[in-house]
Scaffold this motif. Sequence first.
Motif, PDB file in Angstrom:
ATOM      1  N   ALA A  99      20.971  -6.206  -5.703  1.00  0.00           N
ATOM      2  CA  ALA A  99      21.613  -4.661  -5.107  1.00  0.00           C
ATOM      3  C   ALA A  99      20.033  -3.948  -5.183  1.00  0.00           C
ATOM      4  O   ALA A  99      19.627  -3.510  -4.330  1.00  0.00           O
ATOM      5  N   VAL A 100      19.585  -3.855  -5.940  1.00  0.00           N
ATOM      6  CA  VAL A 100      18.061  -2.839  -6.508  1.00  0.00           C
ATOM      7  C   VAL A 100      17.266  -3.949  -5.418  1.00  0.00           C
ATOM      8  O   VAL A 100      16.434  -3.044  -4.555  1.00  0.00           O
ATOM      9  N   LEU A 101      17.004  -4.740  -5.629  1.00  0.00           N
ATOM     10  CA  LEU A 101      16.010  -5.611  -4.493  1.00  0.00           C
ATOM     11  C   LEU A 101      16.165  -5.631  -3.011  1.00  0.00           C
ATOM     12  O   LEU A 101      15.745  -5.345  -2.539  1.00  0.00           O
ATOM     13  N   GLY A 102      17.733  -5.738  -2.907  1.00  0.00           N
ATOM     14  CA  GLY A 102      18.088  -5.790  -1.750  1.00  0.00           C
ATOM     15  C   GLY A 102      18.035  -4.474  -1.126  1.00  0.00           C
ATOM     16  O   GLY A 102      17.896  -4.142   0.195  1.00  0.00           O
ATOM     17  N   GLU A 103      18.207  -3.391  -1.606  1.00  0.00           N
ATOM     18  CA  GLU A 103      18.198  -1.883  -1.537  1.00  0.00           C
ATOM     19  C   GLU A 103      16.693  -1.308  -0.811  1.00  0.00           C
ATOM     20  O   GLU A 103      16.474  -1.051   0.009  1.00  0.00           O
ATOM     21  N   ALA A 104      15.848  -2.311  -1.470  1.00  0.00           N
ATOM     22  CA  ALA A 104      14.625  -1.913  -1.349  1.00  0.00           C
ATOM     23  C   ALA A 104      13.796  -2.513  -0.221  1.00  0.00           C
ATOM     24  O   ALA A 104      13.198  -1.892   0.586  1.00  0.00           O
TER      25      ALA A 104
ATOM     26  N   HIS B  60      15.261   4.169  -8.705  1.00  0.00           N
ATOM     27  CA  HIS B  60      15.129   3.055  -8.872  1.00  0.00           C
ATOM     28  C   HIS B  60      13.718   3.669 -10.103  1.00  0.00           C
ATOM     29  O   HIS B  60      13.024   1.985 -10.050  1.00  0.00           O
ATOM     30  N   THR B  61      13.331   4.568 -10.436  1.00  0.00           N
ATOM     31  CA  THR B  61      11.663   4.630 -10.672  1.00  0.00           C
ATOM     32  C   THR B  61      12.116   5.195 -12.757  1.00  0.00           C
ATOM     33  O   THR B  61      13.059   5.350 -12.930  1.00  0.00           O
ATOM     34  N   VAL B  62      11.523   5.385 -13.636  1.00  0.00           N
ATOM     35  CA  VAL B  62      11.466   5.991 -14.373  1.00  0.00           C
ATOM     36  C   VAL B  62      11.462   7.334 -14.684  1.00  0.00           C
ATOM     37  O   VAL B  62      11.985   8.401 -15.420  1.00  0.00           O
ATOM     38  N   SER B  63      10.243   8.099 -13.796  1.00  0.00           N
ATOM     39  CA  SER B  63       9.975   9.448 -13.356  1.00  0.00           C
ATOM     40  C   SER B  63      11.211  10.060 -12.892  1.00  0.00           C
ATOM     41  O   SER B  63      11.006  11.544 -12.497  1.00  0.00           O
TER      42      SER B  63
ATOM     43  N   GLY C 147       0.491  -1.056   0.115  1.00  0.00           N
ATOM     44  CA  GLY C 147      -0.084   0.046  -0.264  1.00  0.00           C
ATOM     45  C   GLY C 147       0.982   1.811  -0.279  1.00  0.00           C
ATOM     46  O   GLY C 147       0.419   2.112  -0.095  1.00  0.00           O
ATOM     47  N   ASP C 148       2.141   1.522   0.701  1.00  0.00           N
ATOM     48  CA  ASP C 148       2.981   2.251   0.682  1.00  0.00           C
ATOM     49  C   ASP C 148       4.220   1.912  -0.452  1.00  0.00           C
ATOM     50  O   ASP C 148       5.186   2.935  -0.151  1.00  0.00           O
ATOM     51  N   ILE C 149       4.171   1.488  -1.173  1.00  0.00           N
ATOM     52  CA  ILE C 149       6.174   1.361  -2.061  1.00  0.00           C
ATOM     53  C   ILE C 149       5.553   2.788  -2.610  1.00  0.00           C
ATOM     54  O   ILE C 149       7.065   2.650  -2.633  1.00  0.00           O
ATOM     55  N   GLY C 150       5.361   3.251  -2.474  1.00  0.00           N
ATOM     56  CA  GLY C 150       5.088   4.865  -3.141  1.00  0.00           C
ATOM     57  C   GLY C 150       5.951   5.244  -2.642  1.00  0.00           C
ATOM     58  O   GLY C 150       6.719   6.630  -2.148  1.00  0.00           O
TER      59      GLY C 150
ATOM     60  N   TYR D  58      11.807   1.804   6.565  1.00  0.00           N
ATOM     61  CA  TYR D  58      10.470   2.354   6.595  1.00  0.00           C
ATOM     62  C   TYR D  58       8.969   1.913   7.649  1.00  0.00           C
ATOM     63  O   TYR D  58       8.528   2.972   8.319  1.00  0.00           O
ATOM     64  N   VAL D  59       8.699   0.857   7.653  1.00  0.00           N
ATOM     65  CA  VAL D  59       8.027  -0.201   8.766  1.00  0.00           C
ATOM     66  C   VAL D  59       8.721  -0.049  10.187  1.00  0.00           C
ATOM     67  O   VAL D  59       7.690   0.078  10.886  1.00  0.00           O
ATOM     68  N   GLU D  60       9.792  -0.126  10.645  1.00  0.00           N
ATOM     69  CA  GLU D  60      10.230   0.269  12.021  1.00  0.00           C
ATOM     70  C   GLU D  60      10.395   1.499  12.535  1.00  0.00           C
ATOM     71  O   GLU D  60      10.576   1.399  13.681  1.00  0.00           O
TER      72      GLU D  60
END
Length: 181
Positions: free
Chosen positions: A160-165, A63-66, A53-56, A172-174
């Motif tokens: 690396a990108v997915l690890g960072e995510a 790591h986005t196009v925009s 729900g909060d991915i943004g 963010y959660v903690e």
Amino acid sequence: MQRKFSLPVCMALGAMTSPAVAEVTSAAANGFAIRHIVPVAADRPAVYAAAVGDIGKWWSGDHTVSGDAANLYMTTSVPGCLCESLGEEGGLVHLTVSFVNPGTMIRLTGGLGPLGLMGVSGNMTWEFDATESGTVVTLQYAVGGYMEGGLDTVAGAVDAVLGEAMQRLKSYVETGDPEGP
């Protein structure tokens, strides 16, 4: 549906304060597989809600196009999407949601980021398992197909990108801040 961990996975995870487990589990010219296991000190419903729900709010705009993670959103119906709005009715589907068990698992298909421009197919699964001290998020991504030079050459970058995510989701959660304290 709550998954039971094998003894080696439990030993690898240790306490919720232990570091995440991340690895490229296999890589070859025709594909690769990645796994990240991240302990999060929060209950499963909260972690799942933040993840989808909060991915943004926690994904990196790098790591986005925009260039702005706030343009990302996930619809968790089937078929849903991990999508990005580009304004003026423009946008793109990064991955398609192909399976949802709310609060427990979500599966997405497709080529994330630059992989979407190649002759590949991918299957990404996020699992959310309750533990005594929080939640363990397991992200697995298997990609196969063709890329000039071999997909094994990009496995480390995707990892690396997915690890960072996953670390940004945890922070963010903690803490309420994807950058962490």
